[in-house]
Design a protein around this motif. Structure first.
Motif, PDB file in Angstrom:
ATOM      1  N   GLN A 179     -22.787  15.843 -19.025  1.00 43.34           N
ATOM      2  CA  GLN A 179     -22.047  16.044 -17.580  1.00 43.34           C
ATOM      3  C   GLN A 179     -20.523  16.468 -17.740  1.00 43.34           C
ATOM      4  OE1 GLN A 179     -19.775  14.123 -16.138  1.00 43.34           O
ATOM      5  NE2 GLN A 179     -19.429  15.227 -14.484  1.00 43.34           N
ATOM      6  N   GLN A 180     -20.060  16.230 -18.929  1.00 43.33           N
ATOM      7  CA  GLN A 180     -18.467  16.720 -19.173  1.00 43.33           C
ATOM      8  C   GLN A 180     -18.366  18.324 -19.173  1.00 43.33           C
ATOM      9  OE1 GLN A 180     -19.941  14.081 -20.871  1.00 43.33           O
ATOM     10  NE2 GLN A 180     -18.968  12.346 -20.097  1.00 43.33           N
TER      11      GLN A 180
ATOM     12  N   ASP B 228     -19.196  19.776 -16.124  1.00 43.53           N
ATOM     13  CA  ASP B 228     -18.035  19.654 -15.124  1.00 43.53           C
ATOM     14  C   ASP B 228     -16.951  20.627 -15.072  1.00 43.53           C
ATOM     15  OD1 ASP B 228     -16.866  17.522 -13.205  1.00 43.53           O
ATOM     16  OD2 ASP B 228     -15.379  18.125 -14.747  1.00 43.53           O
TER      17      ASP B 228
ATOM     18  N   ARG C 264     -16.742  23.707 -12.107  1.00 44.71           N
ATOM     19  CA  ARG C 264     -14.897  23.934 -11.589  1.00 44.71           C
ATOM     20  C   ARG C 264     -14.743  25.203 -11.772  1.00 44.71           C
ATOM     21  NH1 ARG C 264     -13.073  18.788 -10.342  1.00 44.71           N
ATOM     22  NH2 ARG C 264     -14.261  17.217 -10.908  1.00 44.71           N
TER      23      ARG C 264
ATOM     24  N   PHE D 146     -16.305  17.949  -7.715  1.00 44.28           N
ATOM     25  CA  PHE D 146     -17.194  16.746  -7.637  1.00 44.28           C
ATOM     26  C   PHE D 146     -17.075  16.002  -6.368  1.00 44.28           C
ATOM     27  CE2 PHE D 146     -17.504  12.288  -8.806  1.00 44.28           C
ATOM     28  CZ  PHE D 146     -18.878  12.404  -9.333  1.00 44.28           C
TER      29      PHE D 146
ATOM     30  N   LYS E  38     -21.578  10.587  -7.823  1.00 45.56           N
ATOM     31  CA  LYS E  38     -22.238  10.539  -8.942  1.00 45.56           C
ATOM     32  C   LYS E  38     -23.426   9.227  -8.348  1.00 45.56           C
ATOM     33  CE  LYS E  38     -22.201   8.090 -13.354  1.00 45.56           C
ATOM     34  NZ  LYS E  38     -21.312   7.380 -14.535  1.00 45.56           N
TER      35      LYS E  38
ATOM     36  N   TYR F  53     -25.341  14.070 -10.548  1.00 45.26           N
ATOM     37  CA  TYR F  53     -23.820  14.430 -10.312  1.00 45.26           C
ATOM     38  C   TYR F  53     -23.576  15.656  -9.291  1.00 45.26           C
ATOM     39  CZ  TYR F  53     -23.153  11.826 -14.572  1.00 45.26           C
ATOM     40  OH  TYR F  53     -23.131  10.822 -15.491  1.00 45.26           O
TER      41      TYR F  53
ATOM     42  N   TYR G 183     -21.925  18.290  -6.819  1.00 46.83           N
ATOM     43  CA  TYR G 183     -20.743  18.974  -6.678  1.00 46.83           C
ATOM     44  C   TYR G 183     -20.954  20.040  -5.662  1.00 46.83           C
ATOM     45  CZ  TYR G 183     -19.786  17.932 -11.504  1.00 46.83           C
ATOM     46  OH  TYR G 183     -19.434  17.059 -12.764  1.00 46.83           O
TER      47      TYR G 183
END
Length: 174
Positions: free
Chosen positions: A47-48, A51, A55, A61, A64, A73, A75
């Motif tokens: 997920q990091q 992310d 973006r 975001f 969750k 997750y 967005y």
């Protein structure tokens, strides 16, 4: 009087060039990731990493949602196309053991079927057996490669100002 004509010309030039500059980004205001990018993101199993990548195309975001066996997750991004406001939503769902991931993109702002169908030429076209494809208001095409299953759907929806379409693409890592 001699300075008046060049001044008027300069004003017109300034107005029209600034108009062109403000209109130019509108064409790029709604970029969507390619199928290649979506499959790369689905391969992250992180997920990091997702992310950071999402973006970069304007999504923020939102929420969750832990679930049994996986975490989602969500967005969103707000876009305006032809003076109409839309909310694009992308969900990254990853299994709790990081073994598989699914990316689902939902929008009404852009025809994803026309955008993504040519990009799926190298994928095998399958019969759709998803829940979404069973809905009489939804038309889906399902594709498969050695590593990914991709569903591309067009759903006719009732909007407050008439009929519209909502588009879905789902990329699942096998």
């Amino acid at each position: 009087m001699k300075a008046f004509l060049p001044t008027i010309c300069l004003m017109f030039l300034t107005v029209f060039s600034s108009q062109a500059q403000t209109n130019a980004p509108a064409a790029n205001a709604n970029p969507f990731p390619t199928i290649s990018t979506l499959t790369t993101w689905a391969s992250f199993n992180s997920q990091q990493q997702f992310d950071v990548a999402i973006r970069a195309v304007g999504f923020k975001f939102e929420v969750k949602e832990p679930g049994e066996g996986s975490t989602a997750y969500t967005y969103i991004r707000k876009v305006t196309v032809n003076e109409v406001n839309y909310t694009d939503r992308i969900v990254y769902r990853i299994t709790n053991n990081n073994s598989a991931s699914i990316i689902s993109l939902v929008t009404a702002s852009t025809d994803l079927v026309s955008l993504y169908t040519p990009q799926l030429a190298s994928f095998k076209n399958n019969n759709c057996k998803t829940e979404m494809s069973k809905d009489k208001n939804t038309t889906c095409s399902c594709y498969e490669s050695a590593n990914f299953a991709i569903d591309l759907c067009d759903e006719r929806v009732k909007l407050t100002m008439g009929d519209g379409n909502k588009y879905f693409v789902s990329v699942a890592k096998k």
